[in-house]
Design a protein around this motif. Structure first.
Motif, PDB file in Angstrom:
ATOM      1  N   ARG A  28      27.971  55.148  37.186  1.00  0.00           N
ATOM      2  CA  ARG A  28      29.367  55.417  37.566  1.00  0.00           C
ATOM      3  C   ARG A  28      30.318  54.915  36.478  1.00  0.00           C
ATOM      4  O   ARG A  28      31.253  55.607  36.078  1.00  0.00           O
ATOM      5  CB  ARG A  28      29.648  54.698  38.886  1.00  0.00           C
ATOM      6  CG  ARG A  28      31.028  54.913  39.428  1.00  0.00           C
ATOM      7  CD  ARG A  28      31.128  54.374  40.840  1.00  0.00           C
ATOM      8  NE  ARG A  28      31.293  52.927  40.877  1.00  0.00           N
ATOM      9  CZ  ARG A  28      30.990  52.164  41.932  1.00  0.00           C
ATOM     10  NH1 ARG A  28      30.470  52.692  43.010  1.00  0.00           N
ATOM     11  NH2 ARG A  28      31.186  50.860  41.896  1.00  0.00           N
ATOM     12  N   ARG A  29      30.064  53.728  35.985  1.00  0.00           N
ATOM     13  CA  ARG A  29      30.982  53.143  35.001  1.00  0.00           C
ATOM     14  C   ARG A  29      30.885  53.835  33.646  1.00  0.00           C
ATOM     15  O   ARG A  29      31.890  54.006  32.954  1.00  0.00           O
ATOM     16  CB  ARG A  29      30.707  51.651  34.872  1.00  0.00           C
ATOM     17  CG  ARG A  29      31.092  50.999  36.173  1.00  0.00           C
ATOM     18  CD  ARG A  29      30.904  49.560  36.199  1.00  0.00           C
ATOM     19  NE  ARG A  29      31.442  49.101  37.481  1.00  0.00           N
ATOM     20  CZ  ARG A  29      31.653  47.879  37.806  1.00  0.00           C
ATOM     21  NH1 ARG A  29      31.369  46.932  36.960  1.00  0.00           N
ATOM     22  NH2 ARG A  29      32.140  47.559  38.977  1.00  0.00           N
ATOM     23  N   ALA A 111      28.814  42.905  37.323  1.00  0.00           N
ATOM     24  CA  ALA A 111      29.008  43.727  38.532  1.00  0.00           C
ATOM     25  C   ALA A 111      28.816  42.973  39.844  1.00  0.00           C
ATOM     26  O   ALA A 111      29.359  43.381  40.867  1.00  0.00           O
ATOM     27  CB  ALA A 111      28.081  44.933  38.496  1.00  0.00           C
ATOM     28  N   ASP A 113      29.396  39.565  40.271  1.00  0.00           N
ATOM     29  CA  ASP A 113      30.059  38.258  40.327  1.00  0.00           C
ATOM     30  C   ASP A 113      31.443  38.316  39.673  1.00  0.00           C
ATOM     31  O   ASP A 113      31.569  38.183  38.450  1.00  0.00           O
ATOM     32  CB  ASP A 113      29.187  37.195  39.638  1.00  0.00           C
ATOM     33  CG  ASP A 113      29.708  35.786  39.868  1.00  0.00           C
ATOM     34  OD1 ASP A 113      30.868  35.646  40.330  1.00  0.00           O
ATOM     35  OD2 ASP A 113      28.973  34.836  39.592  1.00  0.00           O
ATOM     36  N   ARG A 114      32.457  38.496  40.518  1.00  0.00           N
ATOM     37  CA  ARG A 114      33.819  38.657  39.991  1.00  0.00           C
ATOM     38  C   ARG A 114      34.282  37.428  39.215  1.00  0.00           C
ATOM     39  O   ARG A 114      35.136  37.520  38.335  1.00  0.00           O
ATOM     40  CB  ARG A 114      34.785  38.997  41.118  1.00  0.00           C
ATOM     41  CG  ARG A 114      35.111  37.838  42.016  1.00  0.00           C
ATOM     42  CD  ARG A 114      36.007  38.252  43.145  1.00  0.00           C
ATOM     43  NE  ARG A 114      35.223  38.823  44.230  1.00  0.00           N
ATOM     44  CZ  ARG A 114      35.696  39.063  45.460  1.00  0.00           C
ATOM     45  NH1 ARG A 114      36.937  38.803  45.740  1.00  0.00           N
ATOM     46  NH2 ARG A 114      34.925  39.555  46.382  1.00  0.00           N
ATOM     47  N   PHE A 121      36.709  46.068  36.313  1.00  0.00           N
ATOM     48  CA  PHE A 121      36.535  47.488  36.030  1.00  0.00           C
ATOM     49  C   PHE A 121      37.402  48.282  37.016  1.00  0.00           C
ATOM     50  O   PHE A 121      37.251  48.150  38.226  1.00  0.00           O
ATOM     51  CB  PHE A 121      35.065  47.890  36.159  1.00  0.00           C
ATOM     52  CG  PHE A 121      34.744  49.118  35.374  1.00  0.00           C
ATOM     53  CD1 PHE A 121      34.252  49.011  34.081  1.00  0.00           C
ATOM     54  CD2 PHE A 121      34.972  50.370  35.902  1.00  0.00           C
ATOM     55  CE1 PHE A 121      33.984  50.147  33.335  1.00  0.00           C
ATOM     56  CE2 PHE A 121      34.704  51.510  35.159  1.00  0.00           C
ATOM     57  CZ  PHE A 121      34.206  51.404  33.881  1.00  0.00           C
ATOM     58  N   PRO A 122      38.306  49.114  36.503  1.00  0.00           N
ATOM     59  CA  PRO A 122      39.230  49.812  37.404  1.00  0.00           C
ATOM     60  C   PRO A 122      38.626  51.088  37.973  1.00  0.00           C
ATOM     61  O   PRO A 122      37.654  51.619  37.451  1.00  0.00           O
ATOM     62  CB  PRO A 122      40.397  50.167  36.479  1.00  0.00           C
ATOM     63  CG  PRO A 122      39.768  50.327  35.139  1.00  0.00           C
ATOM     64  CD  PRO A 122      38.572  49.407  35.096  1.00  0.00           C
ATOM     65  N   ILE A 134      43.366  51.829  39.089  1.00  0.00           N
ATOM     66  CA  ILE A 134      43.608  51.179  40.384  1.00  0.00           C
ATOM     67  C   ILE A 134      42.736  49.934  40.485  1.00  0.00           C
ATOM     68  O   ILE A 134      41.557  49.961  40.092  1.00  0.00           O
ATOM     69  CB  ILE A 134      43.279  52.134  41.564  1.00  0.00           C
ATOM     70  CG1 ILE A 134      43.873  53.521  41.305  1.00  0.00           C
ATOM     71  CG2 ILE A 134      43.790  51.565  42.877  1.00  0.00           C
ATOM     72  CD1 ILE A 134      43.301  54.589  42.222  1.00  0.00           C
ATOM     73  N   ASN A 135      43.311  48.875  41.009  1.00  0.00           N
ATOM     74  CA  ASN A 135      42.612  47.590  41.037  1.00  0.00           C
ATOM     75  C   ASN A 135      43.155  46.735  42.172  1.00  0.00           C
ATOM     76  O   ASN A 135      44.327  46.835  42.525  1.00  0.00           O
ATOM     77  CB  ASN A 135      42.830  46.893  39.673  1.00  0.00           C
ATOM     78  CG  ASN A 135      42.335  45.467  39.672  1.00  0.00           C
ATOM     79  OD1 ASN A 135      43.119  44.520  39.745  1.00  0.00           O
ATOM     80  ND2 ASN A 135      41.053  45.320  39.580  1.00  0.00           N
ATOM     81  N   GLY A 137      42.557  43.241  42.187  1.00  0.00           N
ATOM     82  CA  GLY A 137      42.379  41.839  41.776  1.00  0.00           C
ATOM     83  C   GLY A 137      41.056  41.275  42.269  1.00  0.00           C
ATOM     84  O   GLY A 137      40.925  40.081  42.503  1.00  0.00           O
ATOM     85  N   GLY A 138      40.047  42.142  42.411  1.00  0.00           N
ATOM     86  CA  GLY A 138      38.719  41.710  42.864  1.00  0.00           C
ATOM     87  C   GLY A 138      38.634  41.494  44.361  1.00  0.00           C
ATOM     88  O   GLY A 138      37.576  41.158  44.882  1.00  0.00           O
ATOM     89  N   GLN A 139      39.736  41.731  45.094  1.00  0.00           N
ATOM     90  CA  GLN A 139      39.773  41.388  46.525  1.00  0.00           C
ATOM     91  C   GLN A 139      39.098  42.431  47.413  1.00  0.00           C
ATOM     92  O   GLN A 139      38.459  42.084  48.398  1.00  0.00           O
ATOM     93  CB  GLN A 139      41.226  41.203  46.993  1.00  0.00           C
ATOM     94  CG  GLN A 139      41.957  40.072  46.299  1.00  0.00           C
ATOM     95  CD  GLN A 139      41.261  38.736  46.501  1.00  0.00           C
ATOM     96  OE1 GLN A 139      41.040  38.334  47.617  1.00  0.00           O
ATOM     97  NE2 GLN A 139      40.885  38.073  45.418  1.00  0.00           N
ATOM     98  N   GLY A 142      36.419  48.317  47.981  1.00  0.00           N
ATOM     99  CA  GLY A 142      36.289  49.428  48.920  1.00  0.00           C
ATOM    100  C   GLY A 142      37.633  50.092  49.180  1.00  0.00           C
ATOM    101  O   GLY A 142      37.743  51.313  49.243  1.00  0.00           O
ATOM    102  N   LYS A 145      38.660  52.251  46.280  1.00  0.00           N
ATOM    103  CA  LYS A 145      38.013  53.569  46.335  1.00  0.00           C
ATOM    104  C   LYS A 145      38.762  54.511  47.284  1.00  0.00           C
ATOM    105  O   LYS A 145      38.992  55.673  46.961  1.00  0.00           O
ATOM    106  CB  LYS A 145      36.571  53.375  46.807  1.00  0.00           C
ATOM    107  CG  LYS A 145      35.757  54.637  46.855  1.00  0.00           C
ATOM    108  CD  LYS A 145      34.347  54.311  47.301  1.00  0.00           C
ATOM    109  CE  LYS A 145      33.485  55.541  47.384  1.00  0.00           C
ATOM    110  NZ  LYS A 145      32.106  55.179  47.733  1.00  0.00           N
TER     111      LYS A 145
END
Ligand SMILES: C[C@@]1(CC(=O)O)C2=NC(=C\c3[nH]c(c(CCC(=O)O)c3CC(=O)O)Cc3[nH]c(c(CC(=O)O)c3CCC(=O)O)/C=C3\N/C(=C\2)[C@@H](CCC(=O)O)[C@]3(C)CC(=O)O)/[C@H]1CCC(=O)O
Ligand SMILES: NC(=O)c1ccc[n+]([C@@H]2O[C@H](COP(=O)([O-])OP(=O)(O)OC[C@H]3O[C@@H](n4cnc5c(N)ncnc54)[C@H](O)[C@@H]3O)[C@@H](O)[C@H]2O)c1
Length: 161
Positions: A28-29, A111, A113-114, A121-122, A134-135, A137-139, A142, A145
């Motif tokens: 995907r990345r 991938a 471990d934030r 990765f946006p 789109i991001n 902040g690791g929170q 889902g 997406k």
């Protein structure tokens, strides 16, 4: 948002990118990255059919074995997406060690471990000359997406997504 990350749009077209692992997440990345970069090497004993096709088309390189420390020596950006936290953790440690030894920055995304990511990765939508990143902040990846899908519904799906 607890801690928002600044969306910095960076030229990665000349960067040497190493991807450890060749599974679902790596694929995907890599598909996202190929819209912006051309020097992508995948280190993985197995890769997906999509990655095999990209290699056959000359879009990426594939080194068919498990990760070794020397793999990240010349990298500008490293994504680790192996299905082993031990391997991903080792990649993060090796990058930090290399940075310390050379004084040269390596952009790292791990991938699973934030806390070990230099950048997140946006989720990316590209339409003509407009790039949307789109991001969360690791929170909440889902939710990111879901937002991407809603935006695509409004804008119409592009070929790449
Ligand atoms: C945006 C996107 C880009 C991409 O990957 O292409 C992305 N994750 C996506 C999807 C997704 N990720 C996960 C699920 C299943 C769970 C769910 O549904 O929530 C799904 C949904 C799915 O896959 O369907 C689980 C997950 N993700 C991370 C961890 C580890 C952790 O949090 O520590 C775990 C637990 C893993 C485990 O089980 O170990 C971490 C990261 N994921 C990031 C990016 C970075 C933060 C970006 C942000 O928060 O904005 C960050 C921090 C670091 C990084 O990896 O760079 C992409 C959507 C693309 C799109 O569809 O448009
Ligand atoms: N950040 C995200 O968006 C997100 C979402 C879901 C899962 N994850 C995490 O991402 C990781 C990968 O998930 P996936 O679904 O792509 O897994 P996967 O099983 O599809 O792929 C794993 C890949 O790693 C390779 N690999 C295993 N050991 C290796 C080694 N020593 N050196 C090099 N390559 C090696 C395998 O050959 C395979 O190609 C997992 O840790 C998972 O928890 C992250």
């Amino acid at each position: 948002m607890a801690k928002a990350y600044f969306p910095m749009f960076v030229d990665i077209s000349q960067m040497k990118i190493i991807v450890v692992g060749g599974g679902t997440i790596a694929t995907r990345r890599i598909k996202t990255l190929l819209q912006f970069a051309s020097d992508i090497t995948v280190i993985s004993p197995e890769i997906t059919d999509q990655l095999k096709k990209l290699e056959a088309a000359g879009k990426i390189r594939h080194i068919c074995r498990t990760y070794q420390e020397a793999d990240i020596a010349e990298a500008d950006m490293v994504l680790s997406a192996a299905d082993s936290s031990k391997v991903n953790n080792q990649v993060a440690e090796d990058c930090k060690k290399r940075e310390y030894a050379t004084g040269r920055k390596i952009l790292i995304s791990i991938a699973d471990d934030r806390s070990k990511c230099d950048f997140y990765f946006p989720s990316v939508i590209v339409r003509d000359e407009v790039v949307i990143g789109i991001n969360s902040g690791g929170q909440d990846p889902g939710k990111v997406k879901q937002v991407r899908r809603k935006l695509e519904d409004v804008m119409g799906r592009g070929d790449m997504m």
